[in-house]
Design an enzyme around this catalytic site. Structure first.
Site, PDB file in Angstrom:
ATOM      1  CE1 TYR A  40      -3.497   2.533   1.054  1.00  0.00           C
ATOM      2  CE2 TYR A  40      -1.643   3.603   2.250  1.00  0.00           C
ATOM      3  CZ  TYR A  40      -3.141   3.810   1.767  1.00  0.00           C
ATOM      4  OH  TYR A  40      -3.615   4.751   1.910  1.00  0.00           O
ATOM      5  CD  GLU A  69      -6.393   4.963  -0.147  1.00  0.00           C
ATOM      6  OE1 GLU A  69      -7.465   4.819  -0.695  1.00  0.00           O
ATOM      7  OE2 GLU A  69      -6.195   4.821   1.087  1.00  0.00           O
TER       8      GLU A  69
END
Ligand code: ADP
Ligand code: MG
Length: 403
Positions: free
Chosen positions: A119, A207
């Site tokens: 991530y 993101e």
């Protein structure tokens, strides 16, 4: 403002962020052509991805065909099938709510072998007044869950305002992902490029979940979500053009067109307030009094006939609204003028008709509040006036109970 994954990936690519090849498709034919083009460039596997402004697509299902929102296809024929099963259907994910979102666009991309998922996120850390870059080895899952259950698995670097992201910071983050050698270099380069894209586009969030280490040992973004700061769109005309209004709440769009700050919520008490802080406090008071706000609406400092009229129009289009609380603090604006504005606005035929069954509670405080209250009281309209916010909130409870 939100954009689609394929748009985000095009932007990222232009900042040299590594992204697999992919092409947007608006019909099954488009999707097939896209797959053929990708095949010509050497792709053997494809992933067909529903483009909606919500995440969780991989685990979501469409209402009619039951297809997943992210489908792995091993051939051009399978791409055709996947596109058929998605286009026009409604995809329901954890983030869309039960209503789901209609799939009108697809992204056909090269399918990669995933060795590891990570991530990476960039956003503004408001408590530090600094941009923060976050990485985690726990990619592909909900980052909120990681933050709650194993916060130590999220590693952060804050960027000094006015300075670019420093190379050593990017390397620290790449190292935190447990990478070494060439992959470490690729990840550090990826993070530097991602931060550049964040700054240059006035993004509020980027993101990448997941960032993947592929079978070919490449570090690439498999997903991309970008949110932009609406207040900066005036200087980002190319980005502003990417707005997909079909993904946005129609009432919020109408409010933006009338320069009102409106956010649709699920409750039954419509609110019209001057000032965002007071609007937040008003929503709290409504909840304390046992009601549920139907919206956030800041009509701005002025609160004149036009803003009040537009405010009414928007609030009254929400079928859940059972009562409306108008809360105005007369600082620069005088309460007697606001009171006259409300009375004028309520004379509008369309508004008046809808208001027949919807009592309005008006709380005016500040400059000429007493005069304002007297004007409302004398008007003979279906309006309850209050001076204190507490009284106003209690009136809301009374109105809801009376139903
Ligand atoms: P969402 O977050 O909306 O579920 P993602 O783009 O993250 O959508 O896709 C879900 C999952 O599908 C990813 O976690 C990844 O495992 C897989 N995936 C996505 N794109 C690709 C791709 N190009 N190649 C292989 N797998 C992919
Ligand atoms: Mg994702």
């Amino acid at each position: 403002m939100n954009i689609h994954e394929y748009q985000a990936k095009e932007i990222l690519k232009s900042y040299n962020v590594a992204v697999p090849e992919g092409i947007a498709a608006f019909s099954t034919e488009d999707a097939v052509k896209a797959a053929e083009q990708l095949q010509d460039k050497g792709a053997g596997l494809f992933v067909v991805k529903a483009q909606i402004h919500a995440g969780g697509r991989g685990k979501g299902r469409t209402k009619s065909s039951g297809a997943k929102g992210v489908i792995l296809a091993k051939s051009v024929d399978e791409v055709r099938e996947a596109a058929d099963s998605l286009l026009g259907d409604t995809l329901v994910t954890l983030q869309t709510g039960e209503a789901g979102k209609k799939v009108e666009r697809l992204y056909v991309t090269e399918g990669v072998e995933i060795k590891q998922e990570y991530y990476v996120g960039v956003t503004l850390d408001r408590t530090r007044n600094q941009n923060v870059i976050m990485v985690s080895t726990e990619g592909g899952v909900e980052i909120e869950k990681v933050a709650e259950e194993t916060p130590e698995k999220i590693v952060k670097e804050w960027v000094e305002p006015g300075l670019p992201l420093q190379g050593n910071q990017a390397r620290h983050l790449a190292f935190a992902l447990g990478l070494s050698g060439d992959q470490f270099k690729q990840a550090a380069k990826f993070i530097m490029a991602l931060y550049k894209a964040f700054e240059a586009t006035d993004a509020s969030i980027i993101e990448i979940n997941p960032l993947a280490l592929t079978g070919d040992d490449e570090i690439v973004a498999l997903d991309a979500k970008i949110n932009f700061d609406d207040n900066a769109l005036y200087r980002q005309p190319d980005i502003a053009k990417l707005r997909d209004e079909s993904e946005e709440d129609p009432l919020e769009l109408e409010a933006t067109a009338s320069d009102l700050n409106y956010i649709k919520l699920d409750g039954n008490v419509g609110c019209m307030v001057n000032g965002a802080g007071l609007a937040m406090a008003t929503m709290d008071m409504i909840k304390l009094a046992g009601g549920e706000p139907a919206n956030f609406l800041d009509v701005g400092g002025g609160a004149n006939v036009d803003t009040v009229r537009n405010g009414f129009r928007i609030i009254l289009k929400d079928p859940n609204v059972e009562t409306i609380l108008i809360n105005i603090f007369g600082g620069i604006v005088r309460c007697d003028r606001v009171a006259n504005g409300i009375i004028e606005a309520v004379k509008d035929e369309e508004i008046a008709k809808k208001l027949e069954d919807i009592p309005i509670i008006v709380r005016l405080q500040g400059t000429n509040a007493e005069e304002g209250k007297a004007i409302i009281d004398k008007s003979g309209l279906n309006v309850i006036s209050a001076v204190l916010l507490k009284e106003a909130a209690e009136e809301v409870t009374n109105v809801l109970k009376a139903d």
